[in-house]
Enzyme design. Structure first.
Site, PDB file in Angstrom:
ATOM      1  N   ASP A 188      43.069  17.803 148.713  1.00 45.85           N
ATOM      2  CA  ASP A 188      42.388  19.017 148.261  1.00 45.85           C
ATOM      3  C   ASP A 188      42.642  20.093 149.311  1.00 45.85           C
ATOM      4  O   ASP A 188      42.103  20.023 150.420  1.00 45.85           O
ATOM      5  CB  ASP A 188      40.889  18.716 148.124  1.00 45.85           C
ATOM      6  CG  ASP A 188      40.058  19.958 147.809  1.00 45.85           C
ATOM      7  OD1 ASP A 188      40.647  21.046 147.653  1.00 45.85           O
ATOM      8  OD2 ASP A 188      38.827  19.830 147.715  1.00 45.85           O
ATOM      9  N   LYS A 193      40.477  31.351 147.296  1.00 44.40           N
ATOM     10  CA  LYS A 193      40.383  31.694 148.714  1.00 44.40           C
ATOM     11  C   LYS A 193      41.646  32.464 149.121  1.00 44.40           C
ATOM     12  O   LYS A 193      41.609  33.670 149.254  1.00 44.40           O
ATOM     13  CB  LYS A 193      40.174  30.453 149.589  1.00 44.40           C
ATOM     14  CG  LYS A 193      38.760  29.870 149.477  1.00 44.40           C
ATOM     15  CD  LYS A 193      38.754  28.661 148.619  1.00 44.40           C
ATOM     16  CE  LYS A 193      37.498  27.823 148.675  1.00 44.40           C
ATOM     17  NZ  LYS A 193      36.227  28.438 148.415  1.00 44.40           N
ATOM     18  N   TRP A 211      32.678  18.616 150.242  1.00 44.10           N
ATOM     19  CA  TRP A 211      33.679  18.596 149.158  1.00 44.10           C
ATOM     20  C   TRP A 211      34.337  17.231 149.045  1.00 44.10           C
ATOM     21  O   TRP A 211      34.595  16.747 147.945  1.00 44.10           O
ATOM     22  CB  TRP A 211      34.709  19.707 149.330  1.00 44.10           C
ATOM     23  CG  TRP A 211      34.052  21.054 149.236  1.00 44.10           C
ATOM     24  CD1 TRP A 211      33.910  21.974 150.233  1.00 44.10           C
ATOM     25  CD2 TRP A 211      33.389  21.604 148.080  1.00 44.10           C
ATOM     26  NE1 TRP A 211      33.203  23.056 149.770  1.00 44.10           N
ATOM     27  CE2 TRP A 211      32.882  22.862 148.459  1.00 44.10           C
ATOM     28  CE3 TRP A 211      33.177  21.163 146.769  1.00 44.10           C
ATOM     29  CZ2 TRP A 211      32.176  23.691 147.583  1.00 44.10           C
ATOM     30  CZ3 TRP A 211      32.475  21.981 145.893  1.00 44.10           C
ATOM     31  CH2 TRP A 211      31.986  23.222 146.289  1.00 44.10           C
TER      32      TRP A 211
HETATM   33  N1  PMP Z   1      37.186  21.827 147.571  1.00 43.68           N
HETATM   34  C1  PMP Z   1      36.990  22.707 148.568  1.00 43.68           C
HETATM   35  C2  PMP Z   1      37.557  22.402 149.917  1.00 43.68           C
HETATM   36  C3  PMP Z   1      36.278  23.880 148.316  1.00 43.68           C
HETATM   37  O1  PMP Z   1      36.076  24.757 149.307  1.00 43.68           O
HETATM   38  C4  PMP Z   1      35.770  24.133 147.029  1.00 43.68           C
HETATM   39  C5  PMP Z   1      35.031  25.382 146.664  1.00 43.68           C
HETATM   40  N2  PMP Z   1      34.596  26.181 147.637  1.00 43.68           N
HETATM   41  C6  PMP Z   1      35.985  23.164 146.034  1.00 43.68           C
HETATM   42  C7  PMP Z   1      36.707  22.041 146.334  1.00 43.68           C
HETATM   43  C8  PMP Z   1      35.442  23.337 144.645  1.00 43.68           C
HETATM   44  O2  PMP Z   1      36.257  24.237 143.998  1.00 43.68           O
HETATM   45  P1  PMP Z   1      35.912  24.816 142.545  1.00 43.68           P
HETATM   46  O3  PMP Z   1      34.687  25.647 142.713  1.00 43.68           O
HETATM   47  O4  PMP Z   1      37.158  25.597 142.240  1.00 43.68           O
HETATM   48  O5  PMP Z   1      35.698  23.682 141.639  1.00 43.68           O
END
Ligand code: PMP
Length: 356
Positions: free
Chosen positions: A168, A192, A101
């Protein structure tokens, strides 16, 4: 059979929240209308939105210097929106790469200026959180991913830097207290700990905005959303409603200190079994282990299928690891009770008995 849902996201939410949300879909607070059919400008929805904001402010103790927004587009939109708004064309920003991520955040932000990846745990398979790195004082901000959903590592403490921190927190928001005053921006996809997929919580300190010259499309401009109190366009009403219900549940259960205590207890029990059971081994280095996503491997991969079959028979679902890590991942977010973790531990012990 009771199902224990260890899915990484979208993921478990409290049963009472599902019940309340279902009722809200059928008949919102006795209004005779569904939460799905009312205007986002109706007094009913304005009250829901205000309550969601108040709860986020109260639970996270958000100071008045920071604004709270509920946006759409997922955390993935924040990867570039944060850079678009905060990274000057001729400036630079610092990023820590702690997993898939973070790498995506880096890839997207690179479009808007110079990035300095000041630390990375890529070389060691993202099994840890880098420490002791330097950040240049002229970096517009330092970007971190607080919890690495895929690899199962987590910043237990945050680096003390003078640059604004942009973080994030998608997979550990509302799981523990954080000192929001230390952050320029926190963003988190809801799916989550906070609610269903479809809404992203953004907490932004206003003074980090307005420092770039570029022309920002209205929908991607935090100042536009602040000015319109997240109602510049039709907000994701149902995910905001369910997030509000989930935050009510967190508050009723003692707030973030109590949530952290429960999360520590669950994680300690599961990691203790991983360390004790001779068949298993953990993925992350001990000091950086995530309290949210517990990643582990079977030393003998030949036992994997048998383990997953036992999990299924015991109602433990969503335990298969991410394809990039292999093995197993148990996501034990706020709404996962200790009994769910104990059910998984019992399966691990059952496998040991069969193969010990
Ligand atoms: N950052 C983290 C730490 C994540 O776990 C996730 C999705 N699992 C995301 C970003 C991406 O999020 P989204 O699918 O809401 O764009």
């Amino acid at each position: 059979m009771k199902i224990h849902n260890f899915s990484a996201g979208p993921s478990i939410l409290p049963k009472t929240v599902f019940e309340q949300a279902a009722q809200g879909v059928l008949n919102l607070d006795g209004s005779g209308l569904s939460v799905l059919e009312i205007s986002h400008r109706s007094k009913e929805f304005i009250a829901i939105h205000a309550k969601a904001k108040d709860l986020a402010k109260e639970l996270l103790q958000v100071p008045d210097t920071h604004q709270i927004l509920f946006l759409s587009g997922g955390a993935s939109t924040q990867f570039f929106m944060s850079a678009l708004n905060c990274l000057p064309q001729d400036g630079n920003a610092a990023y820590v790469d702690t997993g898939a991520w973070s790498a995506k955040a880096i890839k997207e932000a690179k479009r808007y200026g110079q990035l300095d990846v000041v630390a990375s745990s890529k070389e060691s398979g993202y099994d840890s959180i880098p420490k002791g790195f330097e950040v240049s004082a002229d970096a517009a901000y330092l970007h971190l991913t607080s919890n690495n959903t895929i690899f199962g590592t987590q910043f237990r403490t945050f680096p003390a830097v003078s640059n604004p921190l942009i973080c994030d927190m998608s997979s550990d928001i509302l799981s523990r207290p954080v000192d929001v005053s230390k952050f320029g921006m926190i963003y988190a996809g809801a799916q989550k700990n906070m609610g269903p997929a479809g809404v992203t919580l953004v907490i932004v300190r206003e003074d980090i905005l307005g420092k770039v010259d570029r022309d920002i499309p209205s929908m991607l401009d935090y100042r536009v959303h602040i000015k319109n109190d997240s109602m510049f366009n039709t907000p994701p009403v149902f995910p905001i409603y369910v997030s509000m219900l989930t935050m009510e549940w967190i508050k009723a259960n003692g707030g973030l200190e109590a949530a952290e205590k429960r999360n520590e207890e669950k994680a300690a029990a599961l990691y203790a079994e991983i360390d004790r059971n001779p068949l298993f081994t953990g993925v992350a280095v001990v000091e950086d282990r995530s309290l949210m996503n517990v990643t582990f491997l079977l030393k003998d991969t030949g036992l994997e299928e048998g383990f997953l079959n036992l999990c299924k028979a015991a109602g433990c679902q969503g335990v298969k690891g991410h394809r990039s890590v292999g093995g197993f991942r148990a996501s034990i977010y706020n709404a996962m009770p200790l009994e769910g973790v104990q059910a998984l531990i019992a399966v691990m012990q059952q496998l040991e008995k069969q193969n010990g």
